[in-house]
Design a protein around this motif. Structure first.
Motif, PDB file in Angstrom:
ATOM      1  N   UNK A   1      46.736  15.994  28.081  1.00  0.00           N
ATOM      2  CA  UNK A   1      46.076  17.163  27.662  1.00  0.00           C
ATOM      3  C   UNK A   1      47.961  18.481  27.702  1.00  0.00           C
ATOM      4  N   UNK A   2      48.201  17.970  29.115  1.00  0.00           N
ATOM      5  CA  UNK A   2      50.093  18.712  28.607  1.00  0.00           C
ATOM      6  C   UNK A   2      50.562  18.525  28.022  1.00  0.00           C
ATOM      7  N   UNK A   3      50.441  17.607  26.993  1.00  0.00           N
ATOM      8  CA  UNK A   3      51.660  17.142  26.119  1.00  0.00           C
ATOM      9  C   UNK A   3      50.778  17.433  24.897  1.00  0.00           C
ATOM     10  N   UNK A   4      49.738  17.558  24.384  1.00  0.00           N
ATOM     11  CA  UNK A   4      48.931  18.339  23.073  1.00  0.00           C
ATOM     12  C   UNK A   4      48.605  19.543  23.262  1.00  0.00           C
ATOM     13  N   UNK A   5      49.246  20.289  24.242  1.00  0.00           N
ATOM     14  CA  UNK A   5      48.946  22.149  24.239  1.00  0.00           C
ATOM     15  C   UNK A   5      47.636  22.329  25.380  1.00  0.00           C
ATOM     16  N   UNK A   6      46.917  21.454  25.596  1.00  0.00           N
ATOM     17  CA  UNK A   6      45.466  21.887  26.390  1.00  0.00           C
ATOM     18  C   UNK A   6      45.697  22.556  27.554  1.00  0.00           C
TER      19      UNK A   6
ATOM     20  N   UNK B   1      44.639  23.413  30.965  1.00  0.00           N
ATOM     21  CA  UNK B   1      44.375  22.941  31.523  1.00  0.00           C
ATOM     22  C   UNK B   1      44.009  23.034  32.968  1.00  0.00           C
ATOM     23  N   UNK B   2      44.525  24.445  32.729  1.00  0.00           N
ATOM     24  CA  UNK B   2      44.188  25.167  34.151  1.00  0.00           C
ATOM     25  C   UNK B   2      43.066  26.070  33.911  1.00  0.00           C
TER      26      UNK B   2
ATOM     27  N   UNK C   1      40.527  27.953  22.288  1.00  0.00           N
ATOM     28  CA  UNK C   1      40.206  26.757  22.296  1.00  0.00           C
ATOM     29  C   UNK C   1      39.584  26.274  23.394  1.00  0.00           C
ATOM     30  N   UNK C   2      40.559  26.807  24.518  1.00  0.00           N
ATOM     31  CA  UNK C   2      39.892  26.636  26.224  1.00  0.00           C
ATOM     32  C   UNK C   2      38.567  27.630  26.292  1.00  0.00           C
ATOM     33  N   UNK C   3      39.425  28.973  26.204  1.00  0.00           N
ATOM     34  CA  UNK C   3      38.176  29.394  26.405  1.00  0.00           C
ATOM     35  C   UNK C   3      36.627  29.840  25.418  1.00  0.00           C
ATOM     36  N   UNK C   4      36.596  28.619  24.337  1.00  0.00           N
ATOM     37  CA  UNK C   4      35.495  28.635  23.338  1.00  0.00           C
ATOM     38  C   UNK C   4      35.335  27.320  24.233  1.00  0.00           C
ATOM     39  N   UNK C   5      35.546  26.705  24.632  1.00  0.00           N
ATOM     40  CA  UNK C   5      35.408  25.588  25.250  1.00  0.00           C
ATOM     41  C   UNK C   5      34.285  25.409  27.163  1.00  0.00           C
ATOM     42  N   UNK C   6      34.693  26.481  27.243  1.00  0.00           N
ATOM     43  CA  UNK C   6      34.062  26.968  28.854  1.00  0.00           C
ATOM     44  C   UNK C   6      33.119  27.411  28.606  1.00  0.00           C
TER      45      UNK C   6
ATOM     46  N   UNK D   1      36.152  43.368  30.181  1.00  0.00           N
ATOM     47  CA  UNK D   1      35.026  42.980  29.665  1.00  0.00           C
ATOM     48  C   UNK D   1      34.878  42.313  27.915  1.00  0.00           C
ATOM     49  N   UNK D   2      36.591  42.187  27.832  1.00  0.00           N
ATOM     50  CA  UNK D   2      36.362  41.865  26.077  1.00  0.00           C
ATOM     51  C   UNK D   2      37.587  40.104  26.630  1.00  0.00           C
ATOM     52  N   UNK D   3      36.746  39.197  26.331  1.00  0.00           N
ATOM     53  CA  UNK D   3      37.194  37.694  26.214  1.00  0.00           C
ATOM     54  C   UNK D   3      38.870  37.773  25.196  1.00  0.00           C
ATOM     55  N   UNK D   4      38.397  38.529  24.014  1.00  0.00           N
ATOM     56  CA  UNK D   4      38.994  38.494  23.536  1.00  0.00           C
ATOM     57  C   UNK D   4      40.520  39.021  23.757  1.00  0.00           C
TER      58      UNK D   4
END
Length: 447
Positions: free
Chosen positions: A162-167, A169-170, A442-447, A334-337
């Motif tokens: 994940x780190x190598x592909x830019x995910x 992970x925090x 992508x991380x926020x969407x997965x969470x 209040x805004x994820x964006x």
């Protein structure tokens, strides 16, 4: 392409990423699931691991070790390998007999996995190479991540991939206050998703932020520019009348400002009282934005009390009033964006600095070139190199206001080169920034 390698022994697992040049030693315990912190392996350790694996392969003779082959069927595509190969990583799904037997098909005498076929050669190669993980180019990163998670390749291997592909992970650890009352109040203030009342509170907070921003903009209209102060007639001790400017606290804009400030102060005080950690609260940039949003109001009151003059007579208050613009940044809570944008800018500081460096060098070079190219033109707008900086900035950023422009042939050639170099300066760091934004999104969407 990112490559992650691992060598498994009885006591430890070592991971090396040749694509990103980082290594770590890792110990896993299946009983408690604890993992030790990763640390750097020396180049000698890496060479020893490679040498150990090569010796292991060279000394292997099937006639002596009675090799047993098994068949792995992945969505109709069959693979054959030795059990000994899979047992090199016994904690994984394929390397553990108990985990693997759930997929045994007694009718065909093979193991069947209804999984992604193009990903499996890389997973099998992970065992054959002693832990070298290479994602196939045609397989998307998220699909391959799902496959290595299914085959239980190990938390360290997954994290390295994940780190190598830019995910990202925090993971955000939501620290809560100890007391039950403090916990409920903190959830009410910080996490709108916990209750209906918390959602209403967050909605009211957003309403006040928007109302404050609109009020700040409206009061700059010519019609309302001087409504903050009014003339009143006063009598001194000798009975002499005089006019004096005093704040017009009764005006609707002033009333709105006072109500908004009261809400912001109440919210800030409650969050400070019930926060899990005072030190962490003071270190949070968002909280200092809240302070900056309410600071001009109280500074103005203090200066009026000290001098007795309305803000209309004090030009120094103009700088402080600009701080009221920061109230719009309170929407980031209040805004994820907006949070994603802030994280992207924080992560991309090196790229942004590189862009500013490219821009600064280009501005100096092309400003000098344009000045000397247009020096012989009568009534030229480029009177000096510093005066040409503005033209260079708007040209390199491809804005081109047209307020300054070259008239000579040589100057037009320099202007064309300036625009082309500006395009390159912008294009170089932008892909990295976009990638960071996509990773956080992508991380926020997965969470």
């Amino acid at each position: 392409m990112h490559v992650i390698t691992a060598q498994n022994t009885n006591n430890d697992k070592r991971f090396l990423s040749s694509g990103n040049h980082y290594t770590s030693n890792h110990v896993e315990d299946d009983n408690n699931g604890n993992e030790s912190d990763s640390d750097e392996a020396s180049q000698d350790d890496i060479n020893d691991l490679t040498h150990h694996f090569l010796l292991e392969c060279d000394e292997h003779i099937c006639s002596k070790e009675t090799c047993k082959r098994i068949t792995l069927n992945v969505s109709g595509l069959r693979f054959e390998t030795q059990v000994r190969t899979l047992k090199r990583l016994p904690d994984t799904l394929l390397g553990n007999d108990e985990k693997r037997k759930k997929f045994w098909d007694p009718n065909r005498g093979e193991y069947f996995f209804d999984r992604h076929r193009p990903s499996f050669p890389a997973i099998l190669f992970f065992y054959q190479s002693g832990g070298r993980l290479v994602r196939p180019m045609e397989v998307p990163t998220d699909v391959f991540l799902g496959e290595i998670q299914f085959f239980e390749m190990g938390r360290s291997v997954i994290n390295s991939y994940m780190k190598a592909e830019g995910f990202i992970t925090e993971t955000e650890n939501h620290v809560m206050p100890k007391g039950s009352l403090s916990k409920k109040v903190w959830e009410f203030l910080e996490y709108p998703e916990t209750s209906v009342a918390a959602k209403i509170f967050a909605g009211v907070s957003v309403t006040f932020i928007v109302l404050s921003t609109v009020s700040f903009c409206v009061e700059t209209l010519p019609k309302y520019k001087h409504v903050g102060c009014i003339n009143v007639t006063t009598l001194d001790s000798n009975g002499v009348k005089s006019k004096k400017l005093v704040p017009n606290f009764g005006h609707p804009l002033s009333v709105i400002e006072s109500v908004v400030i009261a809400w912001f102060v109440l919210e800030l005080i409650l969050r400070f009282i019930f926060c899990p950690s005072r030190i962490a609260f003071l270190k949070n940039l968002i909280n200092w934005i809240d302070v900056a949003a309410i600071l001009p109001y109280f500074v103005y009151l203090f200066m009026y009390a000290a001098s007795g003059k309305c803000k209309g007579e004090q030009d120094t208050m103009a700088v402080l009033r600009v701080l009221r613009v920061t109230r719009i940044l309170k929407l980031s809570k209040h805004s994820e964006g907006l949070r994603i944008l802030g994280k992207t800018l924080k992560t991309s500081m090196k790229e942004l600095f590189m862009f500013v460096l490219f821009l600064g060098i280009g501005v100096i070079i092309f400003s000098g070139a344009m000045f000397y190219a247009e020096e012989s033109i009568e009534n030229t707008q480029f009177t000096s190199i510093p005066a040409t900086f503005w033209w260079a900035v708007v040209s390199m950023t491809t804005v081109g206001y047209g307020d300054m422009y070259p008239e000579g042939v040589l100057g037009k050639l320099v202007g064309s080169m300036t625009v082309l170099m500006g395009l390159l300066a912008i294009a170089l760091p932008v892909p990295v920034i976009v990638t960071n934004f996509n990773n956080f999104y992508r991380s926020a969407k997965n969470n």
